[in-house]
Design an enzyme around this catalytic site. Structure first.
Site, short mmCIF file in Angstrom:
data_model
loop_
_atom_site.label_atom_id
_atom_site.label_comp_id
_atom_site.label_asym_id
_atom_site.label_seq_id
_atom_site.Cartn_x
_atom_site.Cartn_y
_atom_site.Cartn_z
N SER A 1 4.06 0.22 -6.19
CA SER A 1 3.60 -0.74 -7.19
C SER A 1 3.81 -2.11 -7.07
CB SER A 1 3.96 -0.10 -8.52
OG SER A 1 2.94 0.00 -9.08
N GLY B 1 0.70 -1.19 0.00
CA GLY B 1 -0.15 -0.04 0.09
C GLY B 1 0.82 1.21 0.15
N ASP C 1 3.09 1.55 -14.34
CA ASP C 1 3.70 1.02 -13.38
C ASP C 1 4.51 -0.42 -14.17
OD1 ASP C 1 2.51 2.67 -11.95
OD2 ASP C 1 0.96 1.29 -11.02
C1 GLA Z 1 -1.51 3.81 -10.44
C2 GLA Z 1 -1.74 3.12 -11.51
C3 GLA Z 1 -0.89 4.01 -12.66
C4 GLA Z 1 -0.98 5.03 -12.58
C5 GLA Z 1 -0.92 5.64 -11.32
C6 GLA Z 1 -1.19 7.39 -10.91
O1 GLA Z 1 -0.11 3.54 -9.84
O2 GLA Z 1 -1.50 1.73 -11.60
O3 GLA Z 1 -1.16 3.24 -14.10
O4 GLA Z 1 -2.28 5.63 -13.17
O5 GLA Z 1 -1.74 5.00 -10.36
O6 GLA Z 1 -0.18 8.08 -11.82
#
Ligand code: GLA
Length: 385
Positions: A124, A120, A170
């Site tokens: 990613s 969290g 990500d």
């Molecule tokens: C998350 C999503 C990404 C992007 C970000 C915000 O990490 O997985 O694709 O949109 O939020 O920038």
């Protein structure tokens, strides 16, 4: 081999009879360009030294055996029965499912994975889980896909079973990162350039609010919908095909009365953030870190006031950062509603800044702050001894 890779490898050897391939799949930071990867913008992520480690080997059967080491949870499933389940199972099964949809020659395998991305935190971990498995499957079963195709496969996987309509940033960063470089990713054309990140005396520090976001909770998809709704109006009124074609927020302003306030605010933010990211790339090439930092602050307040994805904890940390002359820039990073702020801080001031901020943050929210000084790693790779 580092400690975590060794642990994952040891667990694999205890559970399964074969010797696996080992992989490292990084999380990512994002310097600037938030919520514009799904709006045809540019973003500036980098893969990091926190990530997910995988041990994987084909097992010559039709069974997929997964073990999520951090959670001590296992899953065995016949490859013909791959389906949507829950939690981490959705991330790994959805990746396998995408290979099957492409009719790639994937059969049963054994797999242990685990890592060191705080959950969290907005670094990613889900893209790292997906990217590591996709890379391993592609290599072990000779599926012949390149890194860009794998990133797109992982994005489809995240849309499918987990149900998050994420952009490409990500997984692209996790799979295509390069040591000590940031990626300037063109999310419309899915192409990238690398820029060496020269921080001369500064470092990137993440501050973890410990407020957890769950993108799947729906707020992320709601933001995406608002942008789509606004784009319908803007296409008609401005004759553009994408947010990228809109010259300035003033053009959006002209059509404010044709949208709800929420939709207008989101569109305004997107147009401004696309411009900020393009400007930031120029400044980075000119080594103007101070100018770059100012754009980060502006981006944060756009996320907070217009895109409405911040929270009191992130706003508090960015306000403290802005008051310290040793911090060039700070903003909330990733999907939002907490997670980490990303800060560019003078090296010799880092310790003091973290210590003081930790005290203030605890006083305000009764939460113990965590801080990480980041290093930029290569994108997903096989660990070879
Ligand atoms: C998350 C999503 C990404 C992007 C970000 C915000 O990490 O997985 O694709 O949109 O939020 O920038």
């Amino acid at each position: 081999m580092n400690q975590i890779a060794k642990e994952i490898s040891d667990i694999f050897l205890q559970k399964f009879a074969t010797v696996p391939n080992l992989y490292y799949s990084p999380g990512r930071i994002n310097l600037i360009g938030e919520h514009i990867d799904y709006n045809d913008g540019y973003v500036m992520p980098a893969s990091i030294d926190k990530g997910v480690y995988y041990a994987v080997a084909a097992n010559g059967t039709n069974t997929l055996n997964f073990f999520a080491a951090d959670l001590n949870e296992a899953l065995s499933i016949d490859i013909t029965g791959v389906k949507k389940l829950d939690n981490w199972r959705n991330y790994v099964l959805s990746v396998v499912n995408e290979f099957l949809l492409l009719q790639k020659p994937v059969t049963g395998f054994d797999c242990v994975f685990g890592g060191d991305i705080p959950r969290g935190s907005g670094m990613s971990s889900s893209a790292a889980v997906e990217g590591g498995l996709a890379y391993a499957i592609n290599e072990i079963f000779n599926c012949g896909m390149n890194r860009v195709e794998l990133a797109l496969l992982c994005q489809r996987a995240e849309h499918n079973y987990p149900g998050v309509n994420c952009g490409i940033m990500d997984m692209y960063a996790s799979i295509n990162g390069k040591k000590d470089c940031v990626i300037l990713l063109d999310c419309k054309n899915i192409t990238h350039e690398y820029f060496p990140l020269k921080l001369d005396g500064y470092k990137i520090v993440l501050l973890n609010t410990k407020v957890h976001h769950t993108l799947a909770s729906g707020e992320y998809n709601i933001r995406r919908k608002r942008c789509e709704e606004g784009m319908v109006v803007l296409k008609q009124e401005l004759g553009v095909t994408s947010f990228r074609d809109i010259k300035s927020a003033a053009d959006v302003e002209l059509h404010k009365d044709k949208m709800s306030t929420e939709v207008f605010n989101c569109c305004k933010f997107v147009v401004e953030e696309i411009a900020r990211t393009q400007k930031a790339a120029e400044l980075l090439q000119q080594n103007d870190l101070a100018g770059f930092g100012q754009l980060m602050y502006a981006g944060h307040w756009g996320l907070s006031k217009l895109y409405d994805v911040s929270c009191p904890e992130s706003d508090f940390l960015v306000t403290l950062a802005a008051a310290d002359k040793n911090v060039l820039g700070a903003r909330q990073m990733g999907g939002g509603f907490g997670g980490c702020t990303i800060n560019i801080i003078k090296e010799e001031a880092i310790e003091k800044f973290i210590a003081e901020t930790t005290v203030d943050y605890k006083k305000q929210f009764s939460i113990e702050l965590e801080a990480y000084v980041m290093a930029i790693s290569d994108g997903v790779y096989r660990i070879v001894e």
